[in-house]
Design a protein around this motif. Sequence first.
Motif, PDB file in Angstrom:
ATOM      1  N   PHE A 141      -7.491   6.981   2.032  1.00 14.09           N
ATOM      2  CA  PHE A 141      -6.108   7.386   2.277  1.00 14.09           C
ATOM      3  C   PHE A 141      -5.114   6.494   1.535  1.00 14.09           C
ATOM      4  O   PHE A 141      -4.216   6.979   0.843  1.00 14.09           O
ATOM      5  CB  PHE A 141      -5.841   7.349   3.783  1.00 14.09           C
ATOM      6  CG  PHE A 141      -4.440   7.717   4.171  1.00 14.09           C
ATOM      7  CD1 PHE A 141      -4.044   9.039   4.219  1.00 14.09           C
ATOM      8  CD2 PHE A 141      -3.518   6.727   4.516  1.00 14.09           C
ATOM      9  CE1 PHE A 141      -2.744   9.383   4.591  1.00 14.09           C
ATOM     10  CE2 PHE A 141      -2.224   7.060   4.889  1.00 14.09           C
ATOM     11  CZ  PHE A 141      -1.839   8.392   4.919  1.00 14.09           C
ATOM     12  N   TRP A 142      -5.281   5.181   1.669  1.00 12.24           N
ATOM     13  CA  TRP A 142      -4.326   4.244   1.063  1.00 12.24           C
ATOM     14  C   TRP A 142      -4.669   3.955  -0.398  1.00 12.24           C
ATOM     15  O   TRP A 142      -5.825   4.019  -0.793  1.00 12.24           O
ATOM     16  CB  TRP A 142      -4.307   2.923   1.828  1.00 12.24           C
ATOM     17  CG  TRP A 142      -3.834   3.044   3.243  1.00 12.24           C
ATOM     18  CD1 TRP A 142      -4.587   2.965   4.377  1.00 12.24           C
ATOM     19  CD2 TRP A 142      -2.480   3.275   3.681  1.00 12.24           C
ATOM     20  NE1 TRP A 142      -3.799   3.128   5.495  1.00 12.24           N
ATOM     21  CE2 TRP A 142      -2.502   3.318   5.090  1.00 12.24           C
ATOM     22  CE3 TRP A 142      -1.267   3.444   3.014  1.00 12.24           C
ATOM     23  CZ2 TRP A 142      -1.352   3.522   5.849  1.00 12.24           C
ATOM     24  CZ3 TRP A 142      -0.125   3.646   3.771  1.00 12.24           C
ATOM     25  CH2 TRP A 142      -0.166   3.687   5.171  1.00 12.24           C
ATOM     26  N   ARG A 143      -3.643   3.604  -1.170  1.00  8.84           N
ATOM     27  CA  ARG A 143      -3.808   3.177  -2.559  1.00  8.84           C
ATOM     28  C   ARG A 143      -3.146   1.817  -2.727  1.00  8.84           C
ATOM     29  O   ARG A 143      -2.183   1.494  -2.046  1.00  8.84           O
ATOM     30  CB  ARG A 143      -3.165   4.186  -3.527  1.00  8.84           C
ATOM     31  CG  ARG A 143      -3.791   5.568  -3.517  1.00  8.84           C
ATOM     32  CD  ARG A 143      -3.215   6.436  -4.633  1.00  8.84           C
ATOM     33  NE  ARG A 143      -1.783   6.636  -4.463  1.00  8.84           N
ATOM     34  CZ  ARG A 143      -1.242   7.645  -3.778  1.00  8.84           C
ATOM     35  NH1 ARG A 143      -2.038   8.518  -3.183  1.00  8.84           N
ATOM     36  NH2 ARG A 143       0.072   7.775  -3.671  1.00  8.84           N
ATOM     37  N   PHE A 144      -3.680   1.030  -3.682  1.00  4.11           N
ATOM     38  CA  PHE A 144      -3.076  -0.259  -4.014  1.00  4.11           C
ATOM     39  C   PHE A 144      -2.908  -0.339  -5.530  1.00  4.11           C
ATOM     40  O   PHE A 144      -3.559   0.390  -6.286  1.00  4.11           O
ATOM     41  CB  PHE A 144      -3.932  -1.424  -3.491  1.00  4.11           C
ATOM     42  CG  PHE A 144      -5.156  -1.718  -4.320  1.00  4.11           C
ATOM     43  CD1 PHE A 144      -5.187  -2.787  -5.202  1.00  4.11           C
ATOM     44  CD2 PHE A 144      -6.292  -0.910  -4.216  1.00  4.11           C
ATOM     45  CE1 PHE A 144      -6.316  -3.058  -5.960  1.00  4.11           C
ATOM     46  CE2 PHE A 144      -7.424  -1.179  -4.966  1.00  4.11           C
ATOM     47  CZ  PHE A 144      -7.436  -2.259  -5.838  1.00  4.11           C
ATOM     48  N   ALA A 145      -2.035  -1.231  -5.977  1.00  8.60           N
ATOM     49  CA  ALA A 145      -1.744  -1.376  -7.410  1.00  8.60           C
ATOM     50  C   ALA A 145      -2.747  -2.344  -8.025  1.00  8.60           C
ATOM     51  O   ALA A 145      -2.612  -3.556  -7.893  1.00  8.60           O
ATOM     52  CB  ALA A 145      -0.321  -1.864  -7.632  1.00  8.60           C
ATOM     53  N   ARG A 146      -3.766  -1.795  -8.696  1.00  9.21           N
ATOM     54  CA  ARG A 146      -4.743  -2.634  -9.384  1.00  9.21           C
ATOM     55  C   ARG A 146      -4.087  -3.378 -10.541  1.00  9.21           C
ATOM     56  O   ARG A 146      -4.475  -4.497 -10.895  1.00  9.21           O
ATOM     57  CB  ARG A 146      -5.885  -1.755  -9.889  1.00  9.21           C
ATOM     58  CG  ARG A 146      -6.975  -2.481 -10.627  1.00  9.21           C
ATOM     59  CD  ARG A 146      -8.144  -1.552 -10.873  1.00  9.21           C
ATOM     60  NE  ARG A 146      -7.730  -0.308 -11.509  1.00  9.21           N
ATOM     61  CZ  ARG A 146      -8.545   0.727 -11.707  1.00  9.21           C
ATOM     62  NH1 ARG A 146      -9.810   0.664 -11.305  1.00  9.21           N
ATOM     63  NH2 ARG A 146      -8.103   1.828 -12.295  1.00  9.21           N
ATOM     64  N   ALA A 147      -3.088  -2.771 -11.148  1.00  7.91           N
ATOM     65  CA  ALA A 147      -2.254  -3.347 -12.198  1.00  7.91           C
ATOM     66  C   ALA A 147      -0.894  -2.674 -12.069  1.00  7.91           C
ATOM     67  O   ALA A 147      -0.783  -1.659 -11.381  1.00  7.91           O
ATOM     68  CB  ALA A 147      -2.861  -3.120 -13.589  1.00  7.91           C
ATOM     69  N   LEU A 188       0.853  -1.186   0.000  1.00  5.99           N
ATOM     70  CA  LEU A 188       0.000   0.000   0.000  1.00  5.99           C
ATOM     71  C   LEU A 188       0.887   1.234   0.000  1.00  5.99           C
ATOM     72  O   LEU A 188       2.022   1.196   0.470  1.00  5.99           O
ATOM     73  CB  LEU A 188      -0.912   0.027   1.236  1.00  5.99           C
ATOM     74  CG  LEU A 188      -1.912  -1.101   1.430  1.00  5.99           C
ATOM     75  CD1 LEU A 188      -2.659  -0.893   2.742  1.00  5.99           C
ATOM     76  CD2 LEU A 188      -2.891  -1.180   0.273  1.00  5.99           C
ATOM     77  N   GLU A 189       0.366   2.323  -0.505  1.00  4.69           N
ATOM     78  CA  GLU A 189       1.072   3.585  -0.435  1.00  4.69           C
ATOM     79  C   GLU A 189       0.067   4.707  -0.242  1.00  4.69           C
ATOM     80  O   GLU A 189      -1.129   4.548  -0.514  1.00  4.69           O
ATOM     81  CB  GLU A 189       1.908   3.834  -1.690  1.00  4.69           C
ATOM     82  CG  GLU A 189       1.102   4.093  -2.954  1.00  4.69           C
ATOM     83  CD  GLU A 189       1.967   4.589  -4.092  1.00  4.69           C
ATOM     84  OE1 GLU A 189       3.176   4.301  -4.088  1.00  4.69           O
ATOM     85  OE2 GLU A 189       1.440   5.280  -4.981  1.00  4.69           O
ATOM     86  N   ALA A 190       0.570   5.845   0.239  1.00  2.00           N
ATOM     87  CA  ALA A 190      -0.288   7.010   0.452  1.00  2.00           C
ATOM     88  C   ALA A 190       0.573   8.257   0.470  1.00  2.00           C
ATOM     89  O   ALA A 190       1.783   8.200   0.746  1.00  2.00           O
ATOM     90  CB  ALA A 190      -1.069   6.878   1.753  1.00  2.00           C
ATOM     91  N   HIS A 244       5.162  10.828   2.054  1.00  2.00           N
ATOM     92  CA  HIS A 244       4.807   9.582   1.371  1.00  2.00           C
ATOM     93  C   HIS A 244       4.910   8.437   2.358  1.00  2.00           C
ATOM     94  O   HIS A 244       5.882   8.328   3.111  1.00  2.00           O
ATOM     95  CB  HIS A 244       5.741   9.333   0.181  1.00  2.00           C
ATOM     96  CG  HIS A 244       5.281   8.235  -0.727  1.00  2.00           C
ATOM     97  ND1 HIS A 244       4.179   8.344  -1.533  1.00  2.00           N
ATOM     98  CD2 HIS A 244       5.788   6.983  -0.931  1.00  2.00           C
ATOM     99  CE1 HIS A 244       4.016   7.222  -2.201  1.00  2.00           C
ATOM    100  NE2 HIS A 244       4.985   6.382  -1.858  1.00  2.00           N
ATOM    101  N   TYR A 245       3.894   7.572   2.366  1.00  2.00           N
ATOM    102  CA  TYR A 245       3.831   6.473   3.322  1.00  2.00           C
ATOM    103  C   TYR A 245       3.704   5.144   2.566  1.00  2.00           C
ATOM    104  O   TYR A 245       3.037   5.071   1.541  1.00  2.00           O
ATOM    105  CB  TYR A 245       2.629   6.639   4.254  1.00  2.00           C
ATOM    106  CG  TYR A 245       2.579   7.971   4.950  1.00  2.00           C
ATOM    107  CD1 TYR A 245       3.265   8.187   6.144  1.00  2.00           C
ATOM    108  CD2 TYR A 245       1.840   9.022   4.406  1.00  2.00           C
ATOM    109  CE1 TYR A 245       3.215   9.411   6.786  1.00  2.00           C
ATOM    110  CE2 TYR A 245       1.791  10.249   5.037  1.00  2.00           C
ATOM    111  CZ  TYR A 245       2.481  10.448   6.227  1.00  2.00           C
ATOM    112  OH  TYR A 245       2.432  11.662   6.844  1.00  2.00           O
ATOM    113  N   ARG A 246       4.328   4.114   3.138  1.00  2.00           N
ATOM    114  CA  ARG A 246       4.232   2.774   2.579  1.00  2.00           C
ATOM    115  C   ARG A 246       3.848   1.786   3.683  1.00  2.00           C
ATOM    116  O   ARG A 246       4.317   1.898   4.814  1.00  2.00           O
ATOM    117  CB  ARG A 246       5.557   2.350   1.938  1.00  2.00           C
ATOM    118  CG  ARG A 246       5.941   3.173   0.706  1.00  2.00           C
ATOM    119  CD  ARG A 246       7.214   2.632   0.077  1.00  2.00           C
ATOM    120  NE  ARG A 246       7.612   3.410  -1.080  1.00  2.00           N
ATOM    121  CZ  ARG A 246       7.151   3.212  -2.312  1.00  2.00           C
ATOM    122  NH1 ARG A 246       6.281   2.219  -2.518  1.00  2.00           N
ATOM    123  NH2 ARG A 246       7.552   3.961  -3.311  1.00  2.00           N
ATOM    124  N   ALA A 247       3.002   0.856   3.329  1.00  2.00           N
ATOM    125  CA  ALA A 247       2.580  -0.181   4.252  1.00  2.00           C
ATOM    126  C   ALA A 247       2.485  -1.493   3.481  1.00  2.00           C
ATOM    127  O   ALA A 247       2.613  -1.520   2.255  1.00  2.00           O
ATOM    128  CB  ALA A 247       1.249   0.176   4.904  1.00  2.00           C
TER     129      ALA A 247
END
Length: 213
Positions: free
Chosen positions: A193-199, A146-148, A154-157
């Motif tokens: 808040f968080w984003r994920f890589a759909r592709a 995840l990133e935000a 910039h945040y990573r989880a």
Amino acid sequence: ESHIHIISHYARHRQGVYVLYHNKNLYYVGLAQNLQRRLQQHLRDRHHDRWNKFSVYLTIDNDFVKEMESLLLRITRPKGNKVRGNLVNCVDLRRAFRRDCKAYALEGVQRLWLEEPRYSAARGRDGTTGCGQPKLARYISKGMPLEASRNGQHYRARVRKNGLIRFKGATFPSPSGAAKAACGGKSVNGWHFWRFARAPGDWVPLKEIRKNR
């Protein structure tokens, strides 16, 4: 033959995708930097007696011509093409789809026998800050990043395959809990808040993952 000068006017020194037919039957798909020259070549090569009609699709530049050809080859599977096109920076989803189907079937069996999901919220062993089943558990079958971004930071989880979110040494059962930790204790909607890589390279808000279920 009677309109060759008009066809040449449009196809000369133009790039794009072309399609060859034998009567109404699709035979071959290809791309070319010079469509006129390529069609002339196909009047002399191994395809010369296999087609009598064609279509051309002119493009402005070469940025996506290869991807267009590859998509057509995979969708139509023409008889004259020996190989399928390669899609660069794309992912074959069949393995993930098969895995998700198995997970969904297992979930159905657990519901049938009134079994609880195999998840333990023991705080001392896994460092979970919160209680209850992880919010993401029903939407994923494997771990993912995840990133935000917020106020220039910039945040990573990392989401584990059981749905728990790992962020800066702590584990959270919900996206909002992890987002709150990232924002210094301020309540934040983690699904936004968080984003994920759909592709690959296509990062979208985490809320989009709920639309698939």
